[in-house]
Design a protein around this motif. Sequence first.
Motif, short mmCIF file in Angstrom:
data_model
loop_
_atom_site.label_atom_id
_atom_site.label_comp_id
_atom_site.label_asym_id
_atom_site.label_seq_id
_atom_site.Cartn_x
_atom_site.Cartn_y
_atom_site.Cartn_z
N PHE A 40 0.82 -1.21 0.00
CA PHE A 40 0.00 0.00 0.00
C PHE A 40 0.85 1.26 0.00
CE2 PHE A 40 -2.59 -3.40 1.59
CZ PHE A 40 -3.84 -3.17 1.03
N ALA A 41 2.06 1.18 -0.52
CA ALA A 41 2.97 2.33 -0.55
C ALA A 41 2.34 3.49 -1.32
CB ALA A 41 4.29 1.92 -1.20
N ALA A 42 2.42 4.69 -0.75
CA ALA A 42 1.90 5.92 -1.37
C ALA A 42 0.49 5.71 -1.92
CB ALA A 42 2.84 6.39 -2.49
N PRO A 43 -0.48 5.38 -1.06
CA PRO A 43 -1.82 5.04 -1.55
C PRO A 43 -2.52 6.19 -2.26
CG PRO A 43 -1.82 5.31 0.84
CD PRO A 43 -0.39 5.31 0.41
N GLY A 44 -2.37 7.41 -1.75
CA GLY A 44 -3.01 8.55 -2.40
C GLY A 44 -2.50 8.78 -3.81
N LEU A 45 -1.19 8.72 -3.95
CA LEU A 45 -0.60 8.89 -5.28
C LEU A 45 -0.99 7.74 -6.20
CD1 LEU A 45 2.97 10.14 -4.26
CD2 LEU A 45 1.19 11.46 -5.42
N GLY A 46 -1.10 6.54 -5.63
CA GLY A 46 -1.53 5.40 -6.43
C GLY A 46 -2.94 5.58 -6.96
N ILE A 47 -3.82 6.12 -6.12
CA ILE A 47 -5.20 6.37 -6.57
C ILE A 47 -5.24 7.44 -7.64
CG2 ILE A 47 -7.44 7.27 -5.82
CD1 ILE A 47 -6.93 5.85 -3.12
N VAL A 48 -4.45 8.50 -7.46
CA VAL A 48 -4.37 9.55 -8.49
C VAL A 48 -3.90 8.96 -9.82
CG1 VAL A 48 -3.14 11.64 -9.20
CG2 VAL A 48 -4.02 11.46 -6.87
N ALA A 49 -2.85 8.16 -9.76
CA ALA A 49 -2.32 7.53 -10.98
C ALA A 49 -3.38 6.63 -11.62
CB ALA A 49 -1.07 6.73 -10.65
N SER A 50 -4.12 5.89 -10.80
CA SER A 50 -5.16 5.00 -11.33
C SER A 50 -6.25 5.79 -12.05
CB SER A 50 -5.77 4.18 -10.19
OG SER A 50 -4.81 3.36 -9.57
N MET A 65 -1.91 3.60 -26.89
CA MET A 65 -2.57 4.77 -26.32
C MET A 65 -3.10 4.49 -24.92
SD MET A 65 -2.00 7.03 -28.53
CE MET A 65 -2.92 8.34 -27.71
N VAL A 66 -3.70 3.32 -24.70
CA VAL A 66 -4.28 3.05 -23.37
C VAL A 66 -3.28 2.40 -22.42
CG1 VAL A 66 -6.57 2.78 -24.39
CG2 VAL A 66 -5.20 0.75 -23.94
N GLY A 67 -2.23 1.77 -22.96
CA GLY A 67 -1.27 1.08 -22.10
C GLY A 67 -0.02 1.87 -21.80
N ILE A 68 0.52 2.53 -22.82
CA ILE A 68 1.77 3.26 -22.64
C ILE A 68 1.52 4.74 -22.34
CG2 ILE A 68 3.89 4.03 -23.78
CD1 ILE A 68 3.98 1.40 -25.27
N VAL A 69 0.74 5.39 -23.19
CA VAL A 69 0.53 6.84 -23.03
C VAL A 69 -0.15 7.15 -21.70
CG1 VAL A 69 -0.62 8.87 -23.98
CG2 VAL A 69 0.50 7.24 -25.52
N THR A 70 -1.20 6.41 -21.36
CA THR A 70 -1.89 6.69 -20.09
C THR A 70 -0.98 6.45 -18.89
OG1 THR A 70 -2.79 4.45 -19.88
CG2 THR A 70 -4.11 6.02 -21.08
N SER A 71 -0.14 5.42 -18.96
CA SER A 71 0.77 5.13 -17.85
C SER A 71 1.86 6.19 -17.73
CB SER A 71 1.40 3.74 -18.04
OG SER A 71 0.41 2.73 -17.98
N LEU A 72 2.34 6.68 -18.88
CA LEU A 72 3.34 7.76 -18.84
C LEU A 72 2.74 9.03 -18.25
CD1 LEU A 72 5.18 7.28 -22.27
CD2 LEU A 72 6.13 6.91 -19.98
N LEU A 73 1.50 9.33 -18.60
CA LEU A 73 0.84 10.51 -18.02
C LEU A 73 0.69 10.35 -16.51
CD1 LEU A 73 -1.97 11.14 -20.66
CD2 LEU A 73 0.05 12.57 -20.25
N ALA A 74 0.31 9.16 -16.08
CA ALA A 74 0.18 8.90 -14.64
C ALA A 74 1.53 9.00 -13.94
CB ALA A 74 -0.43 7.52 -14.42
N LEU A 75 2.58 8.49 -14.59
CA LEU A 75 3.92 8.56 -14.01
C LEU A 75 4.36 10.00 -13.84
CD1 LEU A 75 6.44 7.02 -13.09
CD2 LEU A 75 7.18 6.96 -15.49
#
Length: 484
Positions: free
Chosen positions: A176-186, A461-471
């Motif tokens: 559960f490391a950095a849960p708030g940031l994880g939710i934002v990224a999700s 678009m849904v796998g790489i781009v969205t993950s890079l934006l979240a990162l």
Amino acid sequence: MGLLGLLVGLGLLVLFAFRGWSVLLLAPVAALVAALFGGEPLLANLTQVFMTNAAAFLAQFFPIFLLGAVFGKLMDDSDAVTSVAAFMAKRLGERRVILAVVLAGAAVTYGGVSLFVAFFVIVPMARSLFRAAEIPRRLIPAAIVLGTSTFTMSALPGTPSIQNAIPMPFFGTTPFAAPGLGIVASLVMLGTGLWWLHRAEAKARGAGEGYGDEVEDAAERAAFDEFVRERATTAREFDPAELQHGHRSDQPSPVLNAILPLIVVVAVNLLMSLVILPRLDVSYLAEQRFGGTSLAAVAGVWSVAVALTAAIVATIVLNWSRLPALRLTMDAGANASVLPAFSVASLVGFGAVVAALPAFTTVRDWVLAIEGGPLVSLAVATNILAALTGSASGGLTIALDALGDTYVDLAARTGIDLALMHRVAVIGSGTLDILPHNGAVVSLLAICGLTHRDSYFDIVMVGIVTSLLALVAVIALGSAVGSF
């Protein structure tokens, strides 16, 4: 010559892995090639570096591979995964087909079901829904990737994925490391991914594009395809060949019986991580017979292992009548964990040999010199290695084996929370790993009877781009306000 050897060894690994050669053979050969160019002793690198580090990875993470695969096979044979997927489809209806497929994949993978089990169950459901709604079937892989291989793999707090477990011993963190940031990224991944898929659907409808021609028996052929199998086993924790073994129930599991084990995984993981383990007296771990370790180094793996064990028991109890060949099912699940675990361990052994070469100091210095600070350089390192190996877990472990201690020191000096380091590393490993040679991509396209030309752009678009934006969002927020 040392740096050239490193590049040659990595090039051989990538080239032949893409052609379907087994990583179990490729990784030690590529490691020895790198050592040969660097003028290093070959046998010592093979037995004392490669094998030692591969064995250490197995010693640490094999319980998660084993328990995760057994749980996935039990959920498959009890037809619980199908019940969860059907429940999502019924609740959301034909007007929200894409959302139903995405959330069905997210529910089962966040609940601990192995990726390839989810693929083989959700693809038929997605075909039926997309055909009825006249949505192009070329969008099915992207919808499934969004639900199974993005936020539930790397961002949602507590996810039992092997990628989320790998940083825990290095950083002393929990699932559960950095849960708030994880939710934002999700939310970033899910929101932008759904936007893209609905945009693609609207564009296809405007062009008068229908569902398209179906490919018969694509999933069955993919299950027996050795090329698909070799690519798949470096990507996740389940050997697709074992899906044909065991005995699937003729009657679907009641939806409550199907969902409860998924809830058990998350709930027990949370209790173990935040309540039970911190209150235990585990001073005995400092003894040499237990490796002279600490709770921080093992708590994460213990939490996930206990959660999966509890879910296995719950699945058996709740679906006893739908598991007529329990031993065969359990055996198939256990067997399904072996090849993926050893394949990733071989990649780890390769990375250890490379990291031990004197020439690697040049690479390390280059990574650490990247502008933007430790979080950016960590993200770049995990991205590059995951991309080259085609494996998020393999690339992440190689990066942390080589640079983990360095980043722990940097975190201490710069005041960066290790939980933030954990979340950045995991999300970073789940971005560029989805390149064309990624085993999950190859397998999913084969199961759907589609090609890279048909569907890969939308997967990007849904796998790489969205993950890079979240990162980017996690690094920016973490740098500004810290971990939360």
